[in-house]
Write an enzyme that holds these catalytic residues in place. Structure first.
Site, PDB file in Angstrom:
ATOM      1  N   TYR A 274      -2.992   2.410  23.500  1.00 25.19           N
ATOM      2  CA  TYR A 274      -1.953   2.117  22.251  1.00 25.19           C
ATOM      3  C   TYR A 274      -2.711   2.330  21.114  1.00 25.19           C
ATOM      4  O   TYR A 274      -2.424   3.024  20.174  1.00 25.19           O
ATOM      5  CB  TYR A 274      -1.253   0.825  22.329  1.00 25.19           C
ATOM      6  CG  TYR A 274      -0.340   0.416  21.393  1.00 25.19           C
ATOM      7  CD1 TYR A 274       0.913   0.902  21.364  1.00 25.19           C
ATOM      8  CD2 TYR A 274      -0.818  -0.307  20.233  1.00 25.19           C
ATOM      9  CE1 TYR A 274       1.876   0.435  20.407  1.00 25.19           C
ATOM     10  CE2 TYR A 274       0.121  -0.579  19.251  1.00 25.19           C
ATOM     11  CZ  TYR A 274       1.363  -0.056  19.432  1.00 25.19           C
ATOM     12  OH  TYR A 274       2.333  -0.452  18.106  1.00 25.19           O
TER      13      TYR A 274
ATOM     14  N   LYS B 153      -2.430   5.521  18.151  1.00 26.53           N
ATOM     15  CA  LYS B 153      -2.085   5.095  17.000  1.00 26.53           C
ATOM     16  C   LYS B 153      -3.265   5.626  15.850  1.00 26.53           C
ATOM     17  O   LYS B 153      -2.853   6.236  14.841  1.00 26.53           O
ATOM     18  CB  LYS B 153      -1.825   3.568  16.708  1.00 26.53           C
ATOM     19  CG  LYS B 153      -0.664   3.134  17.330  1.00 26.53           C
ATOM     20  CD  LYS B 153       0.646   3.515  17.055  1.00 26.53           C
ATOM     21  CE  LYS B 153       1.844   2.787  17.468  1.00 26.53           C
ATOM     22  NZ  LYS B 153       3.167   3.554  16.978  1.00 26.53           N
TER      23      LYS B 153
END
Length: 227
Positions: free
Chosen positions: A152, A156
């Site tokens: 994740y 990002k």
């Protein structure tokens, strides 16, 4: 009236962002991959529903035709990918997170850019995360340092770089990435200390920037986030 499209708008931050922008007078398209849930969410708020799966180019192309005109694009749809220990993370674990959280943003932005370029004040808000901050990932004094979100966080961080390049390539648009903060949503099992209203605040604020507003920035509701 400002026409806004929000991906992943049937729940969580996307839903709350839609609610606040509708209250601010925007004409909001609430996009979701699940037609039944998305249509019901739009009905509850008084928004307009469009089916859009950010991992499906055909779905994206159909959504462009349905929407027709656009001023603000909020790339909110995302998945967490779980909290697999770093040493156990494989490419197979990372791939779907990148497909949704990064490649999906690129596909949606590419498809809707022609509509945005016809707007008098086009705006793109990419919903990032403090877990994408390299600065915070190396700072033991902040919460983000202690979260082993390899897939994740990496997606990002890449999204932040994509945002910077888009902002440089399209100076006539306002293109920023935002960190909503640790907000109680389905994405984290409702563990975040922030309310959904607090988390959506920075998304809503950056969706309404004016001609003199920032572009190419990485911000949360308190100010700039370290890259």
């Amino acid at each position: 009236m400002t026409t806004t499209l929000i991906t992943g708008a049937n729940k969580g931050l996307g839903y709350e962002t839609a609610r606040q922008l509708l209250a601010a007078g925007h004409d909001v398209w609430m996009a979701a991959r699940d037609a039944e849930r998305g249509a019901e969410a739009a009905r509850r708020l008084g928004g307009r529903f469009v089916r859009l799966d950010v991992t499906d180019p055909g779905s994206i192309a159909a959504a462009v035709q349905t929407v027709g005109a656009l001023d603000v694009l909020i790339n909110n749809a995302g998945i967490s990918g779980g909290m697999t220990p770093v040493g156990e993370v494989t490419a197979e674990i990372m791939r779907p997170v990148f497909e949704t959280n990064l490649f999906g943003v690129v596909e949606v932005t590419h498809a809707f850019r022609p509509l945005l370029e016809k707007s008098e004040l086009p705006v793109i808000v990419n919903v990032s995360s403090g877990l994408g901050s390299l600065g915070w990932a190396n700072d033991p004094s902040v919460m983000e340092y202690h979260v082993p979100a390899l897939a994740y966080g990496a997606a990002k961080a890449a999204l932040n770089m994509v945002t910077v390049h888009y902002a440089k390539a399209y100076p006539g648009m306002k293109i920023n990435c935002v960190d909503p903060g640790y907000t109680a949503t389905d994405l984290n099992g409702h563990q975040g200390p922030q309310t959904i209203e607090e988390g959506a605040e920075i998304i809503v604020r950056m969706a309404q920037v004016g001609r003199d507003g920032p572009t190419g920035e990485y911000v949360n509701r308190h100010g700039r986030v370290p890259w």
